[in-house]
Motif scaffolding. Structure first.
Motif, PDB file in Angstrom:
ATOM      1  N   HIS A  41      54.893  26.566  56.442  1.00 24.34           N
ATOM      2  CA  HIS A  41      53.561  26.937  56.889  1.00 24.34           C
ATOM      3  C   HIS A  41      53.109  25.917  57.933  1.00 24.34           C
ATOM      4  N   ILE A  42      52.260  26.353  58.831  1.00 26.60           N
ATOM      5  CA  ILE A  42      51.749  25.471  59.877  1.00 26.60           C
ATOM      6  C   ILE A  42      50.380  25.979  60.304  1.00 26.60           C
ATOM      7  N   SER A  43      49.534  25.068  60.732  1.00 27.32           N
ATOM      8  CA  SER A  43      48.224  25.489  61.239  1.00 27.32           C
ATOM      9  C   SER A  43      48.414  26.072  62.642  1.00 27.32           C
ATOM     10  N   SER A  44      47.455  26.878  63.063  1.00 25.86           N
ATOM     11  CA  SER A  44      47.543  27.451  64.412  1.00 25.86           C
ATOM     12  C   SER A  44      47.524  26.349  65.466  1.00 25.86           C
ATOM     13  N   MET A  45      46.802  25.259  65.207  1.00 17.67           N
ATOM     14  CA  MET A  45      46.786  24.127  66.150  1.00 17.67           C
ATOM     15  C   MET A  45      48.160  23.461  66.205  1.00 17.67           C
ATOM     16  N   GLY A  46      48.777  23.286  65.038  1.00 15.53           N
ATOM     17  CA  GLY A  46      50.110  22.694  64.989  1.00 15.53           C
ATOM     18  C   GLY A  46      51.140  23.583  65.656  1.00 15.53           C
ATOM     19  N   TYR A  47      51.006  24.890  65.470  1.00 13.42           N
ATOM     20  CA  TYR A  47      51.922  25.845  66.102  1.00 13.42           C
ATOM     21  C   TYR A  47      51.825  25.743  67.624  1.00 13.42           C
ATOM     22  N   LYS A  48      50.605  25.664  68.125  1.00 11.56           N
ATOM     23  CA  LYS A  48      50.384  25.536  69.581  1.00 11.56           C
ATOM     24  C   LYS A  48      50.989  24.232  70.092  1.00 11.56           C
ATOM     25  N   ARG A  49      50.754  23.130  69.370  1.00  9.71           N
ATOM     26  CA  ARG A  49      51.284  21.829  69.795  1.00  9.71           C
ATOM     27  C   ARG A  49      52.814  21.851  69.824  1.00  9.71           C
ATOM     28  N   LEU A  50      53.434  22.422  68.787  1.00 13.43           N
ATOM     29  CA  LEU A  50      54.891  22.470  68.746  1.00 13.43           C
ATOM     30  C   LEU A  50      55.457  23.455  69.764  1.00 13.43           C
ATOM     31  N   SER A  51      54.724  24.526  70.045  1.00 15.55           N
ATOM     32  CA  SER A  51      55.157  25.472  71.092  1.00 15.55           C
ATOM     33  C   SER A  51      55.157  24.781  72.448  1.00 15.55           C
ATOM     34  N   ASP A  52      54.122  23.986  72.702  1.00 14.59           N
ATOM     35  CA  ASP A  52      54.063  23.218  73.951  1.00 14.59           C
ATOM     36  C   ASP A  52      55.202  22.201  74.011  1.00 14.59           C
ATOM     37  N   LEU A  87      59.609  27.534  64.578  1.00 13.40           N
ATOM     38  CA  LEU A  87      58.484  28.316  65.095  1.00 13.40           C
ATOM     39  C   LEU A  87      58.710  29.809  64.879  1.00 13.40           C
ATOM     40  N   THR A  88      59.938  30.273  65.073  1.00 11.50           N
ATOM     41  CA  THR A  88      60.261  31.681  64.863  1.00 11.50           C
ATOM     42  C   THR A  88      60.068  32.069  63.399  1.00 11.50           C
ATOM     43  N   THR A  89      60.514  31.210  62.490  1.00 14.29           N
ATOM     44  CA  THR A  89      60.350  31.470  61.065  1.00 14.29           C
ATOM     45  C   THR A  89      58.872  31.584  60.706  1.00 14.29           C
ATOM     46  N   CYS A  90      58.063  30.659  61.205  1.00 17.35           N
ATOM     47  CA  CYS A  90      56.618  30.708  60.919  1.00 17.35           C
ATOM     48  C   CYS A  90      56.007  31.992  61.474  1.00 17.35           C
ATOM     49  N   PHE A  91      56.401  32.370  62.676  1.00 12.45           N
ATOM     50  CA  PHE A  91      55.841  33.566  63.308  1.00 12.45           C
ATOM     51  C   PHE A  91      56.267  34.825  62.557  1.00 12.45           C
ATOM     52  N   LYS A  92      57.565  34.944  62.295  1.00 10.17           N
ATOM     53  CA  LYS A  92      58.081  36.154  61.630  1.00 10.17           C
ATOM     54  C   LYS A  92      57.532  36.324  60.217  1.00 10.17           C
ATOM     55  N   ASN A 120      54.633  35.199  59.186  1.00 12.37           N
ATOM     56  CA  ASN A 120      53.169  35.176  59.222  1.00 12.37           C
ATOM     57  C   ASN A 120      52.607  34.009  58.415  1.00 12.37           C
ATOM     58  N   THR A 121      53.166  32.812  58.643  1.00 16.42           N
ATOM     59  CA  THR A 121      52.716  31.618  57.924  1.00 16.42           C
ATOM     60  C   THR A 121      52.022  30.633  58.862  1.00 16.42           C
ATOM     61  N   ILE A 122      51.447  31.158  59.920  1.00 23.20           N
ATOM     62  CA  ILE A 122      50.627  30.350  60.827  1.00 23.20           C
ATOM     63  C   ILE A 122      49.192  30.516  60.344  1.00 23.20           C
ATOM     64  N   ILE A 123      48.602  29.434  59.894  1.00 17.79           N
ATOM     65  CA  ILE A 123      47.289  29.481  59.253  1.00 17.79           C
ATOM     66  C   ILE A 123      46.203  29.130  60.262  1.00 17.79           C
ATOM     67  N   ASP A 124      45.261  30.050  60.437  1.00 18.80           N
ATOM     68  CA  ASP A 124      44.105  29.805  61.297  1.00 18.80           C
ATOM     69  C   ASP A 124      43.070  29.043  60.472  1.00 18.80           C
ATOM     70  N   ILE A 125      42.911  27.786  60.769  1.00 18.42           N
ATOM     71  CA  ILE A 125      42.007  26.928  60.000  1.00 18.42           C
ATOM     72  C   ILE A 125      40.577  27.467  60.050  1.00 18.42           C
ATOM     73  N   ASP A 126      40.189  28.056  61.177  1.00 19.40           N
ATOM     74  CA  ASP A 126      38.828  28.595  61.298  1.00 19.40           C
ATOM     75  C   ASP A 126      38.568  29.747  60.338  1.00 19.40           C
ATOM     76  N   SER A 127      39.633  30.352  59.791  1.00 19.03           N
ATOM     77  CA  SER A 127      39.441  31.454  58.835  1.00 19.03           C
ATOM     78  C   SER A 127      39.140  30.951  57.425  1.00 19.03           C
ATOM     79  N   ILE A 128      39.278  29.648  57.221  1.00 21.25           N
ATOM     80  CA  ILE A 128      38.972  29.063  55.913  1.00 21.25           C
ATOM     81  C   ILE A 128      37.457  28.861  55.829  1.00 21.25           C
ATOM     82  N   PRO A 129      36.832  29.330  54.762  1.00 23.71           N
ATOM     83  CA  PRO A 129      35.377  29.145  54.643  1.00 23.71           C
ATOM     84  C   PRO A 129      34.989  27.668  54.661  1.00 23.71           C
TER      85      PRO A 129
END
Length: 166
Positions: free
Chosen positions: A6-17, A71-76, A78-87
């Motif tokens: 699992h990875i946060s959406s921010m972490g996914y973006k950083r690792l994609s870059d 990154l492919t595993t996380c994407f396929k 659906n384990t990229i967590i959008d932190i903003d979706s957490i209350p």
């Protein structure tokens, strides 16, 4: 959480870059190797500089493959967590939360943010959800006492506060 990373959406973006940067480095390295071959001839076994470049190429290829697979595993899966979706007023420790704990024996407070393996950063108190401390805290609520397994021995802590990652 299961064995799928699992990875946060921010972490996914950083690792994609980071992956994009590594691919650019790889392209530059190929050009350097080609220039070394043209300059020094095709006998790379006698060219220490070219051998070093080829070793760098091999290491970079492995790094690119590993990062791309992660990154492919996380994407396929659906384990990229959008932190903003957490209350903001979340009441249970989970991936993407910050938790303040009180060490009952040491009479000290600590704060941890729980994210993925590739986002861990002990200098900034970011721990992975799969570490012994992270996994012990997952699912706890304010007021819960949790026993943490640490290299220095077991530690009993009380959960003081929980909020969405800041």
């Amino acid at each position: 959480m299961n064995n799928i990373p699992h990875i946060s959406s921010m972490g996914y973006k950083r690792l994609s870059d980071e992956l994009i940067d590594k691919k650019k480095q790889y392209e530059s390295l190929i050009v350097e190797i080609r220039e070394a071959v043209e300059r020094d001839g095709s006998n790379l076994t006698e060219n220490n500089g070219a051998q070093l470049l080829i070793q760098q190429q091999t290491n970079l290829e492995k790094s690119i493959r590993d990062l791309d697979a992660f990154l492919t595993t996380c994407f396929k899966n659906n384990t990229i967590i959008d932190i903003d979706s957490i209350p903001e007023d979340i009441d249970v420790v989970r991936f993407g939360t910050t938790v303040k704990i009180y060490d009952i024996n040491a009479d000290t407070e600590r704060t941890y943010t729980i994210l993925g393996d590739r986002e861990s950063d002990m200098k900034n108190n970011i721990i992975s959800y799969v570490t012994p401390v992270g996994s012990a805290l997952i699912g706890s609520r304010v007021g819960d006492e949790v026993e943490l397994v640490t290299p220095k021995g077991d530690v009993l802590v009380e959960v003081l506060e929980i909020c969405r990652m800041k």
